[in-house]
Each structure stands twice: as C-alpha cells, then as structure tokens.
Write an enzyme that holds these catalytic residues in place. Sequence first.
Site, PDB file in Angstrom:
ATOM      1  N   GLY A 153      40.385  37.410  50.741  1.00  0.00           N
ATOM      2  CA  GLY A 153      39.315  37.951  49.889  1.00  0.00           C
ATOM      3  C   GLY A 153      39.405  37.560  48.422  1.00  0.00           C
ATOM      4  O   GLY A 153      39.767  36.432  48.074  1.00  0.00           O
ATOM      5  N   GLY A 163      41.408  38.570  46.088  1.00  0.00           N
ATOM      6  CA  GLY A 163      42.765  38.307  45.594  1.00  0.00           C
ATOM      7  C   GLY A 163      43.196  36.879  45.859  1.00  0.00           C
ATOM      8  O   GLY A 163      43.791  36.219  44.993  1.00  0.00           O
ATOM      9  N   TYR A 216      37.460  57.008  48.607  1.00  0.00           N
ATOM     10  CA  TYR A 216      37.454  55.653  48.039  1.00  0.00           C
ATOM     11  C   TYR A 216      36.907  55.695  46.605  1.00  0.00           C
ATOM     12  O   TYR A 216      37.505  55.119  45.685  1.00  0.00           O
ATOM     13  CB  TYR A 216      36.613  54.709  48.906  1.00  0.00           C
ATOM     14  CG  TYR A 216      36.532  53.308  48.344  1.00  0.00           C
ATOM     15  CD1 TYR A 216      37.609  52.449  48.428  1.00  0.00           C
ATOM     16  CD2 TYR A 216      35.373  52.860  47.696  1.00  0.00           C
ATOM     17  CE1 TYR A 216      37.548  51.162  47.891  1.00  0.00           C
ATOM     18  CE2 TYR A 216      35.300  51.581  47.158  1.00  0.00           C
ATOM     19  CZ  TYR A 216      36.392  50.729  47.265  1.00  0.00           C
ATOM     20  OH  TYR A 216      36.327  49.464  46.717  1.00  0.00           O
TER      21      TYR A 216
HETATM   22  N1  LIG Z   1      34.389  43.430  48.643  1.00  0.00           N
HETATM   23  C1  LIG Z   1      33.660  44.172  47.837  1.00  0.00           C
HETATM   24  O1  LIG Z   1      32.416  44.230  47.952  1.00  0.00           O
HETATM   25  C2  LIG Z   1      34.303  44.998  46.769  1.00  0.00           C
HETATM   26  C3  LIG Z   1      33.473  45.731  45.909  1.00  0.00           C
HETATM   27  C4  LIG Z   1      34.068  46.480  44.896  1.00  0.00           C
HETATM   28  C5  LIG Z   1      35.436  46.466  44.738  1.00  0.00           C
HETATM   29  N2  LIG Z   1      36.230  45.746  45.579  1.00  0.00           N
HETATM   30  C6  LIG Z   1      37.681  45.796  45.371  1.00  0.00           C
HETATM   31  O2  LIG Z   1      38.198  44.478  45.363  1.00  0.00           O
HETATM   32  C7  LIG Z   1      39.572  44.498  45.772  1.00  0.00           C
HETATM   33  C8  LIG Z   1      39.809  43.391  46.779  1.00  0.00           C
HETATM   34  O3  LIG Z   1      39.020  43.654  47.925  1.00  0.00           O
HETATM   35  P1  LIG Z   1      38.472  42.525  48.912  1.00  0.00           P
HETATM   36  O4  LIG Z   1      37.012  42.707  48.978  1.00  0.00           O
HETATM   37  O5  LIG Z   1      39.030  41.199  48.571  1.00  0.00           O
HETATM   38  O6  LIG Z   1      39.051  43.085  50.307  1.00  0.00           O
HETATM   39  P2  LIG Z   1      39.939  42.427  51.460  1.00  0.00           P
HETATM   40  O7  LIG Z   1      39.421  41.095  51.821  1.00  0.00           O
HETATM   41  O8  LIG Z   1      40.034  43.475  52.488  1.00  0.00           O
HETATM   42  O9  LIG Z   1      41.370  42.267  50.744  1.00  0.00           O
HETATM   43  C9  LIG Z   1      42.127  43.393  50.416  1.00  0.00           C
HETATM   44  C10 LIG Z   1      43.566  43.002  50.196  1.00  0.00           C
HETATM   45  O10 LIG Z   1      44.309  44.213  49.920  1.00  0.00           O
HETATM   46  C11 LIG Z   1      45.440  44.218  50.788  1.00  0.00           C
HETATM   47  N3  LIG Z   1      45.943  45.553  51.090  1.00  0.00           N
HETATM   48  C12 LIG Z   1      45.316  46.570  51.744  1.00  0.00           C
HETATM   49  N4  LIG Z   1      46.151  47.616  51.879  1.00  0.00           N
HETATM   50  C13 LIG Z   1      47.344  47.247  51.312  1.00  0.00           C
HETATM   51  C14 LIG Z   1      48.604  47.864  51.147  1.00  0.00           C
HETATM   52  N5  LIG Z   1      48.865  49.078  51.633  1.00  0.00           N
HETATM   53  N6  LIG Z   1      49.584  47.204  50.493  1.00  0.00           N
HETATM   54  C15 LIG Z   1      49.371  45.947  50.027  1.00  0.00           C
HETATM   55  N7  LIG Z   1      48.206  45.292  50.162  1.00  0.00           N
HETATM   56  C16 LIG Z   1      47.204  45.947  50.803  1.00  0.00           C
HETATM   57  C17 LIG Z   1      44.964  43.517  52.058  1.00  0.00           C
HETATM   58  O11 LIG Z   1      46.075  43.126  52.853  1.00  0.00           O
HETATM   59  P3  LIG Z   1      45.924  42.938  54.468  1.00  0.00           P
HETATM   60  O12 LIG Z   1      45.224  41.634  54.674  1.00  0.00           O
HETATM   61  O13 LIG Z   1      47.337  42.950  54.948  1.00  0.00           O
HETATM   62  O14 LIG Z   1      45.107  44.105  54.967  1.00  0.00           O
HETATM   63  C18 LIG Z   1      44.213  42.356  51.433  1.00  0.00           C
HETATM   64  O15 LIG Z   1      45.111  41.367  51.006  1.00  0.00           O
HETATM   65  C19 LIG Z   1      39.840  45.908  46.301  1.00  0.00           C
HETATM   66  O16 LIG Z   1      40.555  46.634  45.329  1.00  0.00           O
HETATM   67  C20 LIG Z   1      38.454  46.500  46.472  1.00  0.00           C
HETATM   68  O17 LIG Z   1      38.449  47.903  46.285  1.00  0.00           O
HETATM   69  C21 LIG Z   1      35.693  45.010  46.596  1.00  0.00           C
END
Ligand SMILES: NC(=O)c1ccc[n+]([C@@H]2O[C@H](COP(=O)([O-])OP(=O)(O)OC[C@H]3O[C@@H](n4cnc5c(N)ncnc54)[C@H](OP(=O)(O)O)[C@@H]3O)[C@@H](O)[C@H]2O)c1
Length: 311
Positions: A34, A36, A191
């Site tokens: 994602g 990150g 959340y």
């Molecule tokens: N996508 C959106 O529309 C959106 C909107 C607003 C904010 N955000 C924020 O953006 C950030 C990144 O999200 P993303 O969309 O890239 O989601 P994602 O693709 O689900 O990636 C999330 C990452 O966080 C890791 N993670 C989850 N639980 C964890 C834990 N207990 N310890 C360590 N790592 C953990 C996951 O690891 P695993 O692969 O092992 O699960 C994954 O690497 C988040 O903080 C989210 O709240 C996203």
Amino acid sequence: MVVIKLYVAITKGVCKSKKRLEGKTIIITGANTGIGKETALDLAMRGGRIILACRDLKKASLAKDDIVEKSGNSNVSIKKLDLASLDSVREFAADVLKNEPKLHILINNAGCAAIEKRRTVDGLENQMQTNHFGHFLLTNLLIGMVGLIEKTHVINVSADLSFLCRNLNLDDLNFAHDSTTGTLLAPLKIYGASKLCNILFSKELSNKLQSLAVTVNSLHPGAVLTEFGRFSIVANIFMRLFAPFLKSPKEGAQTTIYLAVADDVANVTGQYFRDCKIVKPSKLAQDAGIAKKLWEVSETIVQLKPLEKYF
Ligand SMILES: NC(=O)c1ccc[n+]([C@@H]2O[C@H](COP(=O)([O-])OP(=O)(O)OC[C@H]3O[C@@H](n4cnc5c(N)ncnc54)[C@H](OP(=O)(O)O)[C@@H]3O)[C@@H](O)[C@H]2O)c1
C-alpha cells in the site's frame, strides 16, 4: 463518473521536490504494501537508507526485493515490528537504538481498519493499539535519536475519518464500555478515534519538541485503493464500490513523501495535511487540552517507564 474522476485528478497533490536523501535514515512502519511501500520506494529512489518496519517478515522480504530492484538502491533493510504488541515495539526500538547511529525521518504509516472489536496480547483494543498506542510508544522510545544535530521529521499517517469521532472518551480509550459495541458501526467508530489520536499526538509532540530541529505533522492520504479493506466489511465495500475514483497507492503516498522531502515544509510543524497542503482537521483534533490529556493517558496505557521518558 468522468466528472468525479476529473475532480480527483485535478485536486490530488503531487510532491514535486527532487531532493536526494543520501546519508539519511528513514523508518517506515507498515511498508510491505500500500501507501507505505510506495513511500519506501520513492524515498529509496532518492538514495536514502530505508528501514521497512513490518509485522510479517516474509511479506517484508518480498517488498524489500521489489524496492531494491526498482530503485537500484540496496540500502534497504527489514526489521520486525508488530504494533499490536508492546513487547514487539520495545524490541524493535532497542534494535534501532543499538544498530542505527542516526534517524532522520520516522514515518508512522501502518494502520488497520478491523472487522470487529478485538483485544491484543496486551489487552488493549486492536485498532487503538495498532494505529495509536503502538506508534505513540515507538516514537517515544526513538525520540532521543532525532533533532539533536540534524533536521528531522516525524510524519503520522492519519485519516479524514478522524472527523467521525465527535467525543473522545479519555477514560475509555480501549472502548471497554462503549454503547455501540456489537453493532456494525462500532469498528468504524474506533478507527475514527484512533485516527483522531494520530492528529492529537502529532500536535502535542510538535509542542514538546519545539526547541529541537524536529517537525511533526500528520496527514490524510486521500481515499486510496490498497489492501486496507481486507479486515473490514465496511472498508471493503467502500473500496469495491468506489474503486474507479480512488487514488493509486503511488498517488496516495504523495503527501507523506512531500512532508519527508519538500523544502517548503522543512520547518512547518504541528499541522495536518491533505493533497500536499495544510488543511484544518476537526475541531476536536485542534483541542490542545485534549491533546495534552491524551498524551498523559497514553503514557500510562503503554506503561512508559521512567527511563523511557524523554519529556
Ligand atoms: N487506503 C485509504 O484509503 C486510506 C485512507 C485514509 C488513511 N489511510 C491510512 O494510510 C495508512 C496506510 O494504509 P494503506 O491504505 O496503505 O493500507 P494497507 O495496504 O492495508 O497497508 C497497511 C500496512 O499496515 C501494516 N499493519 C497492519 N497492522 C499492523 C501491525 N499490528 N503491526 C505492524 N504493521 C501493521 C500492514 O501489514 P500487513 O500487510 O502485515 O497486514 C500493512 O503493511 C494507514 O494508517 C491508514 O489508516 C488509508
């Protein structure tokens, strides 16, 4: 549909900085996929030393190989970090403190949107611990490394869903006595609260670090098509329904990258960003009194020891 797509394309922020990062050490949590992972790839292309802080080392290793291949930068390493375990956060921080001479950018990006309320091994609410308490502890443990000699940046990836939280109950941050428990909306509410905590934490930390060369900011990445919906029915339905209108992970990483490298925000601190611009978060997120109290309660919940307290 075309109009919405056009609107998203016109308003999305893009980091235009060409800044190089040779000699800089950058930690990114949740960097195996994602937003990150895209952030890590971009910063690796700029020559930085990248530490992917991930809970699943297999996934992290695949991400590392991909990033090294695409960026041509072999200075990328992986370290185990499970934010839902206070012990894991302490082990990760101890490893960094022992083995890394410097830290220039800390990106607290990992996050989860869960399907249900669940307790972690520490007995805390899972989303609250992963999204807020884990990063709060991690940052406190590493804070002695930043800002003493060189300019450093702490970046907290929050979300506009923080607006959902209209009342943060500081006496029940782990939602043990919440009235919505058991309803479909309960996880979404938690959340929102956890993401509000990211902004309040950023604000309070930026106040505490004012005398050092550290900036602390938080951001909303936009609605981004990632794996984020995999643990939450609501997030999953949203992602499927709106997929054509969502940002790509690369687009979603732009504001984080901007805060990490752009000269025009190198001295900006305590702000909330969306699409590479300062915007106002919710009223609650601007409440300095709540930010201060949240800090105190969080210190107790993560059991910060006297020797671990920097402030
Ligand atoms: N996508 C959106 O529309 C959106 C909107 C607003 C904010 N955000 C924020 O953006 C950030 C990144 O999200 P993303 O969309 O890239 O989601 P994602 O693709 O689900 O990636 C999330 C990452 O966080 C890791 N993670 C989850 N639980 C964890 C834990 N207990 N310890 C360590 N790592 C953990 C996951 O690891 P695993 O692969 O092992 O699960 C994954 O690497 C988040 O903080 C989210 O709240 C996203």
